[in-house]
Design a protein around this motif. Structure first.
Motif, PDB file in Angstrom:
ATOM      1  N   ASN A 102      44.932  37.820  52.856  1.00 24.28           N
ATOM      2  CA  ASN A 102      45.313  37.714  51.935  1.00 24.28           C
ATOM      3  C   ASN A 102      44.531  36.231  51.811  1.00 24.28           C
ATOM      4  O   ASN A 102      45.386  35.715  50.916  1.00 24.28           O
ATOM      5  CB  ASN A 102      46.705  37.382  52.462  1.00 24.28           C
ATOM      6  CG  ASN A 102      46.697  35.933  53.423  1.00 24.28           C
ATOM      7  OD1 ASN A 102      45.811  35.761  53.717  1.00 24.28           O
ATOM      8  ND2 ASN A 102      48.171  35.155  53.824  1.00 24.28           N
ATOM      9  N   GLY A 104      42.294  38.025  48.919  1.00 26.85           N
ATOM     10  CA  GLY A 104      41.245  38.092  47.597  1.00 26.85           C
ATOM     11  C   GLY A 104      40.739  38.878  47.953  1.00 26.85           C
ATOM     12  O   GLY A 104      39.513  38.708  46.837  1.00 26.85           O
ATOM     13  N   SER A 106      39.958  42.401  48.350  1.00 30.11           N
ATOM     14  CA  SER A 106      39.788  43.323  47.603  1.00 30.11           C
ATOM     15  C   SER A 106      39.449  42.868  45.606  1.00 30.11           C
ATOM     16  O   SER A 106      39.147  43.940  45.330  1.00 30.11           O
ATOM     17  CB  SER A 106      41.135  43.948  48.004  1.00 30.11           C
ATOM     18  OG  SER A 106      41.456  44.938  48.670  1.00 30.11           O
ATOM     19  N   GLU A 107      39.729  41.915  45.669  1.00 28.25           N
ATOM     20  CA  GLU A 107      39.727  41.617  44.233  1.00 28.25           C
ATOM     21  C   GLU A 107      38.921  40.766  43.865  1.00 28.25           C
ATOM     22  O   GLU A 107      38.447  41.264  42.591  1.00 28.25           O
ATOM     23  CB  GLU A 107      40.985  39.975  44.113  1.00 28.25           C
ATOM     24  CG  GLU A 107      42.729  40.964  43.820  1.00 28.25           C
ATOM     25  CD  GLU A 107      43.169  41.385  45.113  1.00 28.25           C
ATOM     26  OE1 GLU A 107      43.985  40.998  45.732  1.00 28.25           O
ATOM     27  OE2 GLU A 107      42.855  40.354  46.270  1.00 28.25           O
ATOM     28  N   ARG A 108      37.888  40.183  44.572  1.00 24.10           N
ATOM     29  CA  ARG A 108      36.681  39.852  44.593  1.00 24.10           C
ATOM     30  C   ARG A 108      35.877  41.172  44.329  1.00 24.10           C
ATOM     31  O   ARG A 108      34.880  41.084  43.778  1.00 24.10           O
ATOM     32  CB  ARG A 108      36.382  38.662  45.563  1.00 24.10           C
ATOM     33  CG  ARG A 108      37.397  37.310  45.831  1.00 24.10           C
ATOM     34  CD  ARG A 108      35.654  36.622  46.587  1.00 24.10           C
ATOM     35  NE  ARG A 108      36.136  36.590  47.494  1.00 24.10           N
ATOM     36  CZ  ARG A 108      37.106  36.569  48.663  1.00 24.10           C
ATOM     37  NH1 ARG A 108      38.141  36.014  48.146  1.00 24.10           N
ATOM     38  NH2 ARG A 108      36.764  36.974  49.720  1.00 24.10           N
ATOM     39  N   ALA A 110      36.898  44.111  43.843  1.00 20.17           N
ATOM     40  CA  ALA A 110      36.944  44.845  42.634  1.00 20.17           C
ATOM     41  C   ALA A 110      36.064  44.117  40.981  1.00 20.17           C
ATOM     42  O   ALA A 110      35.940  44.736  40.733  1.00 20.17           O
ATOM     43  CB  ALA A 110      38.630  44.812  42.275  1.00 20.17           C
ATOM     44  N   ALA A 111      36.400  42.687  41.122  1.00 16.78           N
ATOM     45  CA  ALA A 111      35.807  42.048  40.287  1.00 16.78           C
ATOM     46  C   ALA A 111      34.207  42.530  40.042  1.00 16.78           C
ATOM     47  O   ALA A 111      33.996  41.983  39.017  1.00 16.78           O
ATOM     48  CB  ALA A 111      35.718  40.883  40.209  1.00 16.78           C
ATOM     49  N   ASP A 114      34.085  46.050  38.367  1.00 18.13           N
ATOM     50  CA  ASP A 114      34.009  46.047  37.416  1.00 18.13           C
ATOM     51  C   ASP A 114      33.136  45.848  36.085  1.00 18.13           C
ATOM     52  O   ASP A 114      32.718  45.712  35.612  1.00 18.13           O
ATOM     53  CB  ASP A 114      35.784  45.109  37.228  1.00 18.13           C
ATOM     54  CG  ASP A 114      36.392  46.126  37.238  1.00 18.13           C
ATOM     55  OD1 ASP A 114      36.445  47.128  38.148  1.00 18.13           O
ATOM     56  OD2 ASP A 114      37.995  45.313  37.702  1.00 18.13           O
TER      57      ASP A 114
END
Length: 245
Positions: A102, A104, A106-108, A110-111, A114
């Motif tokens: 938890n 972040g 995956s979000e980092r 993905a950023a 992207d």
């Protein structure tokens, strides 16, 4: 060349102690029970560098569980490919990390992707190391990884490919500059990946013109196997990531 086991670690913002940074992983380490392999196409040198640096940094900033053994990215010599190679103690350890993480991560990641744009992704696929061709004498430090991939129609075809190759050429790596070849079979039996270690890309290129040439004994054997489809190779250098000591 300095051995990866002796190379000084780059300062890490996250896990730090207990890891070496930017070194080739030990493919045959006995505690590795699960392997994840995938590739990205970053479009060009700038995108490739952004992916390598950004994804590696995201992992370095993440608290990692005991089941994590390595996550190393490699730069394709084509200036656009990125190979991901990760080792965990078990598939269950990786799945638990994905379920409970938890921070972040995956979000980092993905950023980062992207920000580069349309980054093609081949996976990730879950694999297990099946067999290896080992070095002649004392192993040398790798400077290049050649990823050779095959599609197979199941575990029987996958094992037949690997077993047949080692019976044909032997269990010691051949070729000037060749170090070792490590054959991985996907959990579904539909893919074989040979993670082949070489001293440098030029050594592998020379080997393609001799023993691995088209219509040679190795290629002829592969072409005659039912349920096996070669899907090419790529060369990779410059490891970037974490390896647990």
């Amino acid at each position: 060349m300095t051995s990866s086991h002796d190379a000084p670690a780059r300062p890490l913002p996250g896990p730090g102690a207990g890891f070496r940074s930017d070194v080739f992983p030990d493919i045959r380490r006995p505690d590795a029970g699960a392997v994840l392999i995938s590739e990205w196409d970053a479009g060009g040198p700038a995108g490739q560098r952004a992916v390598l640096d950004g994804v590696a940094r995201a992992w370095e900033e993440t608290p990692l569980p005991a089941g994590f053994l390595s996550r190393v990215l490699f730069a394709g010599t084509d200036g656009r490919g990125v190979l991901n190679y990760a080792q965990w103690t078990s598939e269950a350890a990786h799945r638990e990390f994905v379920r409970t993480e938890n921070t972040g991560l995956s979000e980092r990641i993905a950023a980062v992707l992207d920000g580069v744009g349309d980054v093609g992704n081949s996976g990730p696929g879950r694999f297990r190391l099946y067999r290896s061709m080992l070095p002649h004498g004392a192993p040398r430090e790798p400077g290049c990884v050649v990823r050779v991939a095959f599609r197979t129609t199941g575990h029987e075809a996958a094992r037949g490919l690997v077993d047949g190759l080692l019976e044909l050429v032997g269990e010691l790596q051949r070729g000037e500059g060749g170090i070792a070849s490590h054959f991985h079979i996907s959990d579904e039996g539909d893919r074989v990946v040979n993670y082949s270690e070489w001293t440098d890309p030029e050594s592998h290129e020379r080997e393609l013109g001799t023993r691995l040439r088209r219509r040679g004994e190795v290629r002829s054997f592969i072409d005659g196997l039912p349920g096996v489809e070669p899907v090419g190779f790529r060369r990779f250098v410059a490891p970037r990531g974490l390896v647990r000591v």
